[in-house]
Write an enzyme that holds these catalytic residues in place. Structure first.
Site, PDB file in Angstrom:
ATOM      1  N   LYS A 107       0.832  -1.209   0.000  1.00 47.53           N
ATOM      2  CA  LYS A 107       0.000   0.000   0.000  1.00 47.53           C
ATOM      3  C   LYS A 107       0.866   1.259   0.000  1.00 47.53           C
ATOM      4  O   LYS A 107       0.413   2.321  -0.411  1.00 47.53           O
ATOM      5  CB  LYS A 107      -0.925   0.005   1.218  1.00 47.53           C
ATOM      6  CG  LYS A 107      -1.954  -1.107   1.245  1.00 47.53           C
ATOM      7  CD  LYS A 107      -2.844  -0.963   2.463  1.00 47.53           C
ATOM      8  CE  LYS A 107      -3.882  -2.079   2.528  1.00 47.53           C
ATOM      9  NZ  LYS A 107      -3.275  -3.390   2.802  1.00 47.53           N
ATOM     10  N   PRO A 144      -7.658 -11.183  10.705  1.00 51.17           N
ATOM     11  CA  PRO A 144      -6.611 -10.740   9.782  1.00 51.17           C
ATOM     12  C   PRO A 144      -6.868 -11.229   8.358  1.00 51.17           C
ATOM     13  O   PRO A 144      -7.670 -12.141   8.131  1.00 51.17           O
ATOM     14  CB  PRO A 144      -5.354 -11.396  10.360  1.00 51.17           C
ATOM     15  CG  PRO A 144      -5.861 -12.644  11.009  1.00 51.17           C
ATOM     16  CD  PRO A 144      -7.218 -12.293  11.563  1.00 51.17           C
ATOM     17  N   HIS A 173       0.889 -10.615  12.336  1.00 53.13           N
ATOM     18  CA  HIS A 173       1.612  -9.479  11.768  1.00 53.13           C
ATOM     19  C   HIS A 173       1.046  -8.197  12.353  1.00 53.13           C
ATOM     20  O   HIS A 173      -0.138  -8.074  12.626  1.00 53.13           O
ATOM     21  CB  HIS A 173       1.523  -9.467  10.239  1.00 53.13           C
ATOM     22  CG  HIS A 173       0.124  -9.438   9.705  1.00 53.13           C
ATOM     23  ND1 HIS A 173      -0.706 -10.546   9.739  1.00 53.13           N
ATOM     24  CD2 HIS A 173      -0.604  -8.451   9.127  1.00 53.13           C
ATOM     25  CE1 HIS A 173      -1.868 -10.240   9.198  1.00 53.13           C
ATOM     26  NE2 HIS A 173      -1.844  -8.965   8.830  1.00 53.13           N
TER      27      HIS A 173
END
Length: 294
Positions: free
Chosen positions: A208, A273, A279
């Site tokens: 991103k 997630p 993470h």
């Protein structure tokens, strides 16, 4: 039947040299043929970078919002007709385009406190384009517009439903994460690593964050080395050292490498997630104001 004929040493050496040259020439020709075949095969499957979007065949629109457009399609040059997901998002505005922005903007009055609302022409608005190819069913589902529901996940619900779902996920779906941890892929993108198998992690930029020069869109991931941790549900008091290590080391790296102060950084876990290997996500919202906490 072969008959041996004695020849001078000089002639024998020349003959041997010619044989070696001939073998090398044959090998070189084979390599050229193989590489040419691979190149032609790759072009037939995915085409060149400039050709791919031109040859994109739209199947349907997966999602349409004010900030994102997700499209499902295939490519004309792909004989296998593998699906592709094309995600088009609005990118951060470049301050260098302010002249064009103002020149192309028109305003109209709205009936709230006598204020004005602006509209800008399409050729000014910047876009960020991501292509997922080939796209799996999970990719298509992730980028498809769908309804979401708020639920309460009790310990019993987690044990009987969520954990059962996590346990059913095939290991190969996590292979790309393990490839990063094993330095088999994306090793050049790693910002920081602590190799401790229990308290260590790898810090790298998320996709991103497409423009490293734009710190206002900074977006990083910390992927833990402990493969037994799949989500925050697996965390206990024994993992406090890991969590503190991720927080302190990441903030220090972001400060040292990018000059980002800790007061601009927000850290959090996703739950549920996108993928089930623990993470940590880090973001910064720019230097000009306090971090957004909403």
């Amino acid at each position: 039947m072969y008959i041996g004929i004695p020849v001078p040493d000089s002639l024998a050496k020349k003959h041997k040299m010619l044989q070696q040259v001939g073998h090398l020439a044959v090998r070189a020709a084979l390599i050229v043929v193989v590489l040419s075949g691979l190149w032609l095969w790759r072009r037939s499957i995915v085409g060149t970078e400039s050709k791919r979007l031109k040859d994109f065949n739209l199947v349907r629109v997966l999602k349409r919002t004010d900030k994102e457009l997700a499209l499902l399609g295939t490519f004309k040059g792909d004989s296998h007709k593998k699906e592709a997901v094309l995600v088009i998002q609005t990118a951060a505005m470049d301050s260098g385009s302010l002249d064009r922005l103002l020149a192309g903007m028109s305003l109209h009055e709205i009936l709230v406190s006598d204020t004005f609302q602006g509209a800008v022409t399409r050729d000014i608005k910047p876009y960020k384009v991501n292509l997922i190819y080939p796209a799996t069913e999970a990719h298509v589902m992730k980028h498809t517009d769908q309804n979401f529901h708020m639920v309460v996940e009790t310990k019993e619900v987690y044990e009987t439903i969520t954990k059962a779902f996590i346990d059913s996920i095939h290991a190969e779906k996590m292979q790309w994460v393990y490839n990063i941890l094993d330095h088999k892929s994306e090793s050049e993108r790693i910002i920081y690593e602590d190799v401790n198998p229990r308290d260590g992690f790898i810090l790298l930029p998320d996709f991103k964050w497409s423009d490293p020069a734009n710190l206002e869109s900074l977006y990083c991931l910390a992927i833990v080395h402990d493969r037994s941790l799949r989500s925050i549900r697996d965390l206990t008091a024994s993992h406090l050292r890991l969590l503190r290590n991720i927080r302190d080391s990441s903030l220090e790296v972001l400060k040292t490498k990018y000059g980002v102060d800790s007061s601009f950084v927000r850290m959090y876990f996703h739950y549920q997630p996108t993928y089930y290997h623990l993470h940590h996500v880090k973001m910064t919202f720019g230097r000009s104001g306090l971090p957004y906490l909403g």
